[in-house]
Design a protein around this motif. Sequence first.
Motif, PDB file in Angstrom:
ATOM      1  N   SER A   1      15.635  14.248 -11.211  1.00 22.22           N
ATOM      2  CA  SER A   1      14.413  14.991 -10.884  1.00 22.22           C
ATOM      3  C   SER A   1      13.867  15.477 -12.226  1.00 22.22           C
ATOM      4  CB  SER A   1      14.726  16.177  -9.966  1.00 22.22           C
ATOM      5  OG  SER A   1      15.089  17.306 -10.722  1.00 22.22           O
TER       6      SER A   1
ATOM      7  N   GLN B   1      13.609  18.287 -13.247  1.00 19.20           N
ATOM      8  CA  GLN B   1      13.968  19.701 -13.263  1.00 19.20           C
ATOM      9  C   GLN B   1      13.851  20.381 -14.634  1.00 19.20           C
ATOM     10  OE1 GLN B   1      14.484  21.552 -10.601  1.00 19.20           O
ATOM     11  NE2 GLN B   1      14.595  23.327 -11.948  1.00 19.20           N
TER      12      GLN B   1
ATOM     13  N   LYS C   1      10.339  20.322 -16.242  1.00 26.19           N
ATOM     14  CA  LYS C   1       9.314  21.213 -15.674  1.00 26.19           C
ATOM     15  C   LYS C   1       9.589  22.658 -16.077  1.00 26.19           C
ATOM     16  CE  LYS C   1      11.078  21.562 -10.884  1.00 26.19           C
ATOM     17  NZ  LYS C   1      10.676  21.579  -9.471  1.00 26.19           N
TER      18      LYS C   1
ATOM     19  N   GLN D   1       8.986  12.495  -5.064  1.00 24.78           N
ATOM     20  CA  GLN D   1       8.917  13.922  -4.739  1.00 24.78           C
ATOM     21  C   GLN D   1       7.599  14.509  -5.217  1.00 24.78           C
ATOM     22  OE1 GLN D   1      13.252  15.844  -4.517  1.00 24.78           O
ATOM     23  NE2 GLN D   1      12.360  15.996  -6.517  1.00 24.78           N
TER      24      GLN D   1
ATOM     25  N   ASP E   1       6.729  17.528  -6.985  1.00 26.92           N
ATOM     26  CA  ASP E   1       7.545  18.454  -7.766  1.00 26.92           C
ATOM     27  C   ASP E   1       6.641  19.554  -8.330  1.00 26.92           C
ATOM     28  OD1 ASP E   1      10.132  18.969  -8.827  1.00 26.92           O
ATOM     29  OD2 ASP E   1       9.376  18.411 -10.803  1.00 26.92           O
TER      30      ASP E   1
ATOM     31  N   HIS F   1      22.596  24.522  -5.064  1.00 27.27           N
ATOM     32  CA  HIS F   1      21.347  23.823  -5.420  1.00 27.27           C
ATOM     33  C   HIS F   1      21.585  23.068  -6.719  1.00 27.27           C
ATOM     34  CE1 HIS F   1      17.314  22.640  -5.241  1.00 27.27           C
ATOM     35  NE2 HIS F   1      16.797  23.531  -6.031  1.00 27.27           N
ATOM     36  N   HIS F   2      21.279  23.679  -7.853  1.00 24.83           N
ATOM     37  CA  HIS F   2      21.637  23.081  -9.148  1.00 24.83           C
ATOM     38  C   HIS F   2      21.929  24.203 -10.120  1.00 24.83           C
ATOM     39  CE1 HIS F   2      17.553  24.093 -10.092  1.00 24.83           C
ATOM     40  NE2 HIS F   2      17.040  23.146  -9.333  1.00 24.83           N
TER      41      HIS F   2
ATOM     42  N   SER G   1      14.136  26.900  -6.065  1.00 22.60           N
ATOM     43  CA  SER G   1      14.857  28.119  -6.422  1.00 22.60           C
ATOM     44  C   SER G   1      14.100  28.880  -7.481  1.00 22.60           C
ATOM     45  CB  SER G   1      16.259  27.783  -6.947  1.00 22.60           C
ATOM     46  OG  SER G   1      16.199  26.978  -8.093  1.00 22.60           O
TER      47      SER G   1
ATOM     48  N   ARG H   1      14.585  30.265 -11.137  1.00 18.70           N
ATOM     49  CA  ARG H   1      15.444  29.717 -12.193  1.00 18.70           C
ATOM     50  C   ARG H   1      16.013  30.832 -13.056  1.00 18.70           C
ATOM     51  NH1 ARG H   1      14.405  25.329  -9.076  1.00 18.70           N
ATOM     52  NH2 ARG H   1      12.296  24.574  -9.367  1.00 18.70           N
TER      53      ARG H   1
ATOM     54  N   GLY I   1      10.357  27.257  -8.590  1.00 25.31           N
ATOM     55  CA  GLY I   1       9.664  26.026  -8.189  1.00 25.31           C
ATOM     56  C   GLY I   1      10.254  25.410  -6.947  1.00 25.31           C
ATOM     57  N   PHE I   2       9.818  24.184  -6.718  1.00 23.93           N
ATOM     58  CA  PHE I   2      10.161  23.522  -5.455  1.00 23.93           C
ATOM     59  C   PHE I   2       9.912  22.025  -5.597  1.00 23.93           C
ATOM     60  CE2 PHE I   2       9.839  22.733  -0.833  1.00 23.93           C
ATOM     61  CZ  PHE I   2      10.904  23.511  -0.422  1.00 23.93           C
TER      62      PHE I   2
HETATM   63  N1  ASP Z   1      14.829  19.655  -8.813  1.00 26.61           N
HETATM   64  C1  ASP Z   1      15.110  20.100  -7.476  1.00 26.61           C
HETATM   65  C2  ASP Z   1      15.450  18.894  -6.597  1.00 26.61           C
HETATM   66  O1  ASP Z   1      15.081  17.783  -6.916  1.00 26.61           O
HETATM   67  C3  ASP Z   1      13.985  20.842  -6.846  1.00 26.61           C
HETATM   68  C4  ASP Z   1      13.716  22.149  -7.485  1.00 26.61           C
HETATM   69  O2  ASP Z   1      14.627  22.950  -7.645  1.00 26.61           O
HETATM   70  O3  ASP Z   1      12.557  22.391  -7.822  1.00 26.61           O
HETATM   71  O4  ASP Z   1      16.035  19.074  -5.546  1.00 26.61           O
END
Ligand code: ASP
Length: 567
Positions: free
Chosen positions: A189, A191, A194, A227, A229, A429-430, A466, A468, A509-510
Amino acid sequence: MRIKEIGQLKDQANISNLYGWVDNVRDHGGLTFVDLRDFDASIQLVFDKDSSINVNLKNEFYIEVSGILKKREEGLINKKVSLGDFEVEVNKIIIISQSKALPFQIEDGIETDESIRLKYRYLDLRRNEMKQNILARSKTFKSIRNIMNSLEIDEIDTPTLIKSTPEGAKDFLVPSRKSPGSFYALPQSPQMYKQLFMMSGFPNYYQIAKCYRDEDSRKDRQPEFTQLDLEFSNANPDIVKENIESIVKHIFDEAFDIKINTPFKSISYAESMSLYGTDKPDLRIKETITDETHVFADTEIKFIKEAIQNSGNVLSLHTNKTLSRKDIDRLDQLIKDAGSNGLGWFKILDEELSGPLVKFLNQNEQNHILSKGNGILLFQSGEFKEICKFMDILRRDVFSIENTELPNFLWVEDFPFFEIEDGVLQPSHHPFTAPKDTDIFKSNPDESIALHYDLVLNGVELGSGSQRISSPEIQRLVLEKWGLSAEEIENRFGWFVEALSYGTPQHAGFAIGIDRLVAEILKQPSIRDVIPFPKTQSGMDPLTDAPTTIKEDDLTDYNLRYISDEK
Ligand code: ASP
């Protein structure tokens, strides 16, 4: 001209430069009738067999036609198609290109194997139902761009050859020829990039981004997916959720003419798990799961007793439907396929209990089960998260969906920061997600909650996001608690921690899965049906045969060598 333009012409109009595919050829008496089809419409052509038009037309020949437009007599009007009240009396046909015999018919509802459809995807996309899916996808892109422009969110792109920093799935790797032995990764992504935009001072960002995840072929996932994003600076979960609600509302309205209500309902992860057995519940199903652990505290049923002794739970679903033995066996098999030891059940009919385990029930348990009323009580006992999986399967299967026409949106939030996935500790999540309470995270990360929120549509996870981490110290701490050594942190994420160290705004973000969104709205069985050129479940492209092997000589340029024979 496009066939649909005929609708604006008058009877007896001259037609020329009309292009399309031969859809159907019929000979009747001395006349030949041909359905001519292009992207958006079709029209009947007619000519005299013995006329100067001496062509042998077959399905899918691409032709150019000239002639005269004729209004059809009342009794001959084809009411099923939009131009059914017209036909073209042909005076010239040029065959632009012939077609080989087709692998399947260009029509809706074919039962051709999907691998054949994918091998000839360009023909599959000629079929109306597929064309409509791809057009809906295109309209979705258009409406995304419209709403982003009106919200003044800037479209900015990010690189797709990046450093390998796996977040959850495995990376797709690209060998570098200029640095033999080194690899780029394709982004799972955008992530980190961004987030860098936020550090650079761009107040907001969006991108319709291709993402790549090399996952084991799980149901309805694609190695490459798309996505929407987004990232916002000076933002928190509430701000992001509000924006996402406006964006989703706009897409549904503009691209699909579906009106939805906002704000969406919100529940916590813990509540979602205990009521529905999943973090992506389908709330169109009203029935919920009940925890019966306390009822079985003194049970004589051996496997339940053991489960409770091992800190497990007993979860149940009651239905007043009558399930036959065959239904029960099918449900039993369904959850066994997902890893359960089998289905527990009690039938309740007019104050009488039946089922294989009834003889082991004590009075208290019997009374409790009888109090549920006529029907059947299905249950599972064992480790909570494990049996939740089976209860979710049962709930989705046994109960019916109410209000199928209304999309059901739900925010799920307050996820645990870490979870154990396949025996490995992972951020739920991450690792760039901020903990809700930093002090709790520092003292007891296992109890910590993440500022992470998921959007669920009709029981399908549509997106995640989430708030960040904006401090390098907290970022380092999260990576440490995740289990990374100082060296690993430096090698994999050092550059990112460094970037956080020069005045980082709070940001959040999302990302919304566009393939999934379109598939769900169009009620398609798979995201493959809304992706123009998808891969099969095993990651293959039957059209081009990708992925393919590379000649040994070419591999040498990358300092790579096959070793399979030497293993
Ligand atoms: N990068 C995350 C995902 O792909 C989305 C995010 O946290 O904005 O799930």
